[in-house]
Design a protein around this motif. Sequence first.
Motif, PDB file in Angstrom:
ATOM      1  N   GLY A 134     -32.097 -48.875   0.981  1.00 50.11           N
ATOM      2  CA  GLY A 134     -31.095 -48.605  -0.030  1.00 50.11           C
ATOM      3  C   GLY A 134     -30.407 -47.269   0.218  1.00 50.11           C
ATOM      4  O   GLY A 134     -30.797 -46.478   1.086  1.00 50.11           O
ATOM      5  N   GLY A 135     -29.374 -47.024  -0.540  1.00 51.48           N
ATOM      6  CA  GLY A 135     -28.626 -45.777  -0.414  1.00 51.48           C
ATOM      7  C   GLY A 135     -28.151 -45.293  -1.766  1.00 51.48           C
ATOM      8  O   GLY A 135     -28.547 -45.839  -2.809  1.00 51.48           O
ATOM      9  N   PRO A 136     -27.309 -44.261  -1.801  1.00 48.53           N
ATOM     10  CA  PRO A 136     -26.835 -43.712  -3.085  1.00 48.53           C
ATOM     11  C   PRO A 136     -26.157 -44.762  -3.966  1.00 48.53           C
ATOM     12  O   PRO A 136     -26.319 -44.747  -5.183  1.00 48.53           O
ATOM     13  CB  PRO A 136     -25.857 -42.616  -2.657  1.00 48.53           C
ATOM     14  N   ARG A 137     -25.395 -45.674  -3.344  1.00 49.19           N
ATOM     15  CA  ARG A 137     -24.698 -46.702  -4.120  1.00 49.19           C
ATOM     16  C   ARG A 137     -24.971 -48.092  -3.547  1.00 49.19           C
ATOM     17  O   ARG A 137     -24.160 -48.999  -3.696  1.00 49.19           O
ATOM     18  CB  ARG A 137     -23.196 -46.415  -4.127  1.00 49.19           C
ATOM     19  N   THR A 138     -26.112 -48.247  -2.889  1.00 48.31           N
ATOM     20  CA  THR A 138     -26.477 -49.516  -2.266  1.00 48.31           C
ATOM     21  C   THR A 138     -27.912 -49.849  -2.637  1.00 48.31           C
ATOM     22  O   THR A 138     -28.811 -49.016  -2.460  1.00 48.31           O
ATOM     23  CB  THR A 138     -26.343 -49.438  -0.731  1.00 48.31           C
ATOM     24  N   ARG A 139     -28.121 -51.051  -3.156  1.00 51.09           N
ATOM     25  CA  ARG A 139     -29.478 -51.458  -3.501  1.00 51.09           C
ATOM     26  C   ARG A 139     -30.243 -51.856  -2.246  1.00 51.09           C
ATOM     27  O   ARG A 139     -29.664 -52.320  -1.262  1.00 51.09           O
ATOM     28  CB  ARG A 139     -29.467 -52.629  -4.482  1.00 51.09           C
ATOM     29  N   ALA A 140     -31.543 -51.668  -2.261  1.00 50.06           N
ATOM     30  CA  ALA A 140     -32.387 -52.035  -1.130  1.00 50.06           C
ATOM     31  C   ALA A 140     -32.570 -53.544  -1.085  1.00 50.06           C
ATOM     32  O   ALA A 140     -32.751 -54.194  -2.119  1.00 50.06           O
ATOM     33  CB  ALA A 140     -33.740 -51.340  -1.231  1.00 50.06           C
ATOM     34  N   HIS A 141     -32.496 -54.103   0.108  1.00 53.65           N
ATOM     35  CA  HIS A 141     -32.744 -55.515   0.315  1.00 53.65           C
ATOM     36  C   HIS A 141     -34.183 -55.712   0.808  1.00 53.65           C
ATOM     37  O   HIS A 141     -34.892 -54.749   1.111  1.00 53.65           O
ATOM     38  CB  HIS A 141     -31.766 -56.091   1.340  1.00 53.65           C
ATOM     39  N   LEU A 194     -21.566 -59.789   9.758  1.00 58.09           N
ATOM     40  CA  LEU A 194     -20.519 -58.906  10.265  1.00 58.09           C
ATOM     41  C   LEU A 194     -19.837 -58.141   9.140  1.00 58.09           C
ATOM     42  O   LEU A 194     -19.523 -56.941   9.273  1.00 58.09           O
ATOM     43  CB  LEU A 194     -19.492 -59.720  11.047  1.00 58.09           C
ATOM     44  N   ARG A 195     -19.597 -58.807   8.026  1.00 61.57           N
ATOM     45  CA  ARG A 195     -18.982 -58.113   6.884  1.00 61.57           C
ATOM     46  C   ARG A 195     -19.892 -57.005   6.378  1.00 61.57           C
ATOM     47  O   ARG A 195     -19.437 -55.912   6.031  1.00 61.57           O
ATOM     48  CB  ARG A 195     -18.679 -59.112   5.764  1.00 61.57           C
ATOM     49  N   SER A 196     -21.183 -57.281   6.320  1.00 60.34           N
ATOM     50  CA  SER A 196     -22.125 -56.265   5.851  1.00 60.34           C
ATOM     51  C   SER A 196     -22.103 -55.044   6.770  1.00 60.34           C
ATOM     52  O   SER A 196     -22.080 -53.899   6.296  1.00 60.34           O
ATOM     53  CB  SER A 196     -23.529 -56.864   5.791  1.00 60.34           C
ATOM     54  N   LEU A 197     -22.102 -55.275   8.081  1.00 58.37           N
ATOM     55  CA  LEU A 197     -22.105 -54.163   9.038  1.00 58.37           C
ATOM     56  C   LEU A 197     -20.824 -53.337   8.944  1.00 58.37           C
ATOM     57  O   LEU A 197     -20.868 -52.101   8.797  1.00 58.37           O
ATOM     58  CB  LEU A 197     -22.279 -54.707  10.453  1.00 58.37           C
ATOM     59  N   PHE A 198     -19.677 -53.983   9.005  1.00 61.20           N
ATOM     60  CA  PHE A 198     -18.414 -53.233   9.042  1.00 61.20           C
ATOM     61  C   PHE A 198     -18.044 -52.654   7.676  1.00 61.20           C
ATOM     62  O   PHE A 198     -17.380 -51.625   7.602  1.00 61.20           O
ATOM     63  CB  PHE A 198     -17.300 -54.121   9.588  1.00 61.20           C
ATOM     64  N   ASP A 199     -18.467 -53.309   6.592  1.00 59.46           N
ATOM     65  CA  ASP A 199     -18.261 -52.699   5.265  1.00 59.46           C
ATOM     66  C   ASP A 199     -19.041 -51.396   5.152  1.00 59.46           C
ATOM     67  O   ASP A 199     -18.559 -50.417   4.574  1.00 59.46           O
ATOM     68  CB  ASP A 199     -18.698 -53.668   4.165  1.00 59.46           C
ATOM     69  N   HIS A 200     -20.269 -51.384   5.699  1.00 62.85           N
ATOM     70  CA  HIS A 200     -21.067 -50.157   5.676  1.00 62.85           C
ATOM     71  C   HIS A 200     -20.402 -49.068   6.514  1.00 62.85           C
ATOM     72  O   HIS A 200     -20.334 -47.900   6.095  1.00 62.85           O
ATOM     73  CB  HIS A 200     -22.471 -50.449   6.207  1.00 62.85           C
ATOM     74  N   CYS A 201     -19.918 -49.440   7.701  1.00 63.46           N
ATOM     75  CA  CYS A 201     -19.266 -48.454   8.567  1.00 63.46           C
ATOM     76  C   CYS A 201     -17.995 -47.900   7.922  1.00 63.46           C
ATOM     77  O   CYS A 201     -17.687 -46.707   8.038  1.00 63.46           O
ATOM     78  CB  CYS A 201     -18.945 -49.071   9.920  1.00 63.46           C
ATOM     79  N   LYS A 202     -17.240 -48.758   7.236  1.00 59.36           N
ATOM     80  CA  LYS A 202     -16.035 -48.303   6.555  1.00 59.36           C
ATOM     81  C   LYS A 202     -16.384 -47.370   5.400  1.00 59.36           C
ATOM     82  O   LYS A 202     -15.714 -46.347   5.180  1.00 59.36           O
ATOM     83  CB  LYS A 202     -15.265 -49.520   6.028  1.00 59.36           C
ATOM     84  N   LYS A 203     -17.457 -47.701   4.700  1.00 61.48           N
ATOM     85  CA  LYS A 203     -17.866 -46.872   3.562  1.00 61.48           C
ATOM     86  C   LYS A 203     -18.335 -45.494   4.030  1.00 61.48           C
ATOM     87  O   LYS A 203     -18.092 -44.483   3.359  1.00 61.48           O
ATOM     88  CB  LYS A 203     -18.985 -47.576   2.800  1.00 61.48           C
ATOM     89  N   THR A 204     -19.018 -45.440   5.178  1.00 65.59           N
ATOM     90  CA  THR A 204     -19.525 -44.161   5.682  1.00 65.59           C
ATOM     91  C   THR A 204     -18.503 -43.428   6.547  1.00 65.59           C
ATOM     92  O   THR A 204     -18.780 -42.310   7.013  1.00 65.59           O
ATOM     93  CB  THR A 204     -20.802 -44.393   6.504  1.00 65.59           C
ATOM     94  N   GLY A 205     -17.330 -44.035   6.799  1.00 64.45           N
ATOM     95  CA  GLY A 205     -16.267 -43.363   7.515  1.00 64.45           C
ATOM     96  C   GLY A 205     -16.418 -43.315   9.018  1.00 64.45           C
ATOM     97  O   GLY A 205     -15.777 -42.484   9.676  1.00 64.45           O
ATOM     98  N   THR A 206     -17.210 -44.206   9.596  1.00 62.22           N
ATOM     99  CA  THR A 206     -17.390 -44.207  11.051  1.00 62.22           C
ATOM    100  C   THR A 206     -16.390 -45.116  11.760  1.00 62.22           C
ATOM    101  O   THR A 206     -16.337 -45.121  12.989  1.00 62.22           O
ATOM    102  CB  THR A 206     -18.820 -44.637  11.426  1.00 62.22           C
ATOM    103  N   ILE A 207     -15.633 -45.914  11.014  1.00 61.44           N
ATOM    104  CA  ILE A 207     -14.547 -46.708  11.597  1.00 61.44           C
ATOM    105  C   ILE A 207     -13.289 -46.453  10.781  1.00 61.44           C
ATOM    106  O   ILE A 207     -13.361 -46.054   9.610  1.00 61.44           O
ATOM    107  CB  ILE A 207     -14.877 -48.222  11.622  1.00 61.44           C
ATOM    108  N   PHE A 208     -12.134 -46.674  11.390  1.00 57.22           N
ATOM    109  CA  PHE A 208     -10.862 -46.423  10.722  1.00 57.22           C
ATOM    110  C   PHE A 208     -10.335 -47.671  10.022  1.00 57.22           C
ATOM    111  O   PHE A 208      -9.745 -47.592   8.950  1.00 57.22           O
ATOM    112  CB  PHE A 208      -9.828 -45.930  11.736  1.00 57.22           C
ATOM    113  N   ARG A 209     -10.556 -48.834  10.628  1.00 53.31           N
ATOM    114  CA  ARG A 209     -10.018 -50.079  10.098  1.00 53.31           C
ATOM    115  C   ARG A 209     -11.095 -51.148  10.175  1.00 53.31           C
ATOM    116  O   ARG A 209     -11.790 -51.278  11.174  1.00 53.31           O
ATOM    117  CB  ARG A 209      -8.792 -50.511  10.907  1.00 53.31           C
ATOM    118  N   ASN A 210     -11.234 -51.911   9.087  1.00 52.92           N
ATOM    119  CA  ASN A 210     -12.267 -52.939   9.024  1.00 52.92           C
ATOM    120  C   ASN A 210     -11.733 -54.239   9.614  1.00 52.92           C
ATOM    121  O   ASN A 210     -10.860 -54.889   9.019  1.00 52.92           O
ATOM    122  CB  ASN A 210     -12.700 -53.153   7.567  1.00 52.92           C
TER     123      ASN A 210
END
Length: 417
Positions: A134-141, A194-210
Amino acid sequence: MQLRLIDLPRDFTRFDRHNADLTNPLLVDARRRARAMGEARGWTRRVHTDVDRALVILLSGLAPGEKVRYSDMFPALQARWISVERTVQALDHLGLLDDDRQSTFDAYLEHKLDGITPGIRRDVEDWIRTLYAGGPRTRAHSKNTAYGYLNEIKPTLLDWSTRFHHLREITGDDIQKVISSVHGNKRDHTIVVLRSLFDHCKKTGTIFRNPVARLRAGRKHYNLILPLHPERVSMVLDAATSPAARLVVVLAGIHAARNKTTRHVQLDDVDLGNRRLVIADINRPLDDLTYHAVLDWLAYRRDRWPNTANPHLIVNGQTALGHGPVSDSWLSLIVRGLPVTLEQLRVDRQLDEALTHGPDPLHLAAVFGLDQNTAMRYANAARHLLESLAERHTPDGSAGTQGSTTGPSTDRPASSR
């Protein structure tokens, strides 16, 4: 106190009891508290003796403020056939354990991410750890979700690692190439991962475009639910010979309990006087079969582990010395070899309820605590089976063509459970 100049590993394998300082205040206090802990957990005399021996070996020369490293203690206890697990529990309870073991999750990640280019690996590892913890705004799976997502996407990551250095280089064409190679439910699951991975990257700012922002998974297609033949259900009870196996089968086949639910049922959830049982926060009546299965198991549990303080209804040789539930693998082991699985029994029980009392999703949700989509699925399956059964009979009530005799039996009596 005087700080240690050099932190060297301790060699407890060379311990000599004749030179042990049994008057060490740290050891005296630890032995007393460990004895009280063991009594509260229902430890046997042998476990008490093993833990006491281990504390003498580990703590007789320990100075105030020091801790015992797991890597130092394991060789010495293993060589003397002393229970490492119970000693770890005692030291952790006393606040004297320095657990320097690598977690199974870390070892799994290190193995699974091997071969992936460092830039991609950093983002994927952060994504999986967030899924798991989990994270600050993400529940643990659940652990299985994190493992399943990584197993699903690893071949794609290895392929990308041969051509790219970072996930920000991935384009929509690369995503389309991946999902075009799979079909059906696997395609939908790949899109979800894939959506889960790239949504996380977009949220953390490691990619510019999803690149998967516009992709949507289709509606999941379920297989048609078919009932088990009553004879196969009876065979399961005959094959479940031990008290634990019989109770597990009854909870799945009559109360539609999942494995996780069965493992976490508490002793306080069973009210033998009023013949009630709480399953998944639903108070249910105890039928005769469940009542006698519970009685047989409680008698066995009382004879086998008379001193256990574990509050769970089902225990084994390991959990009887603690407070935790049995593992899912142990539960699967005791019912191995049965004609049908526990999951098949659970599904069949819910379908049987819909066939017996009518395809009413509200009734199914109230009885088993199902969500609306699952309740509708069982109701639709029951309605389909009942309509198919009605079509096999002529208007005057005589039986018509019954079709294949190898198909499932749907016209079982309401008392089959």
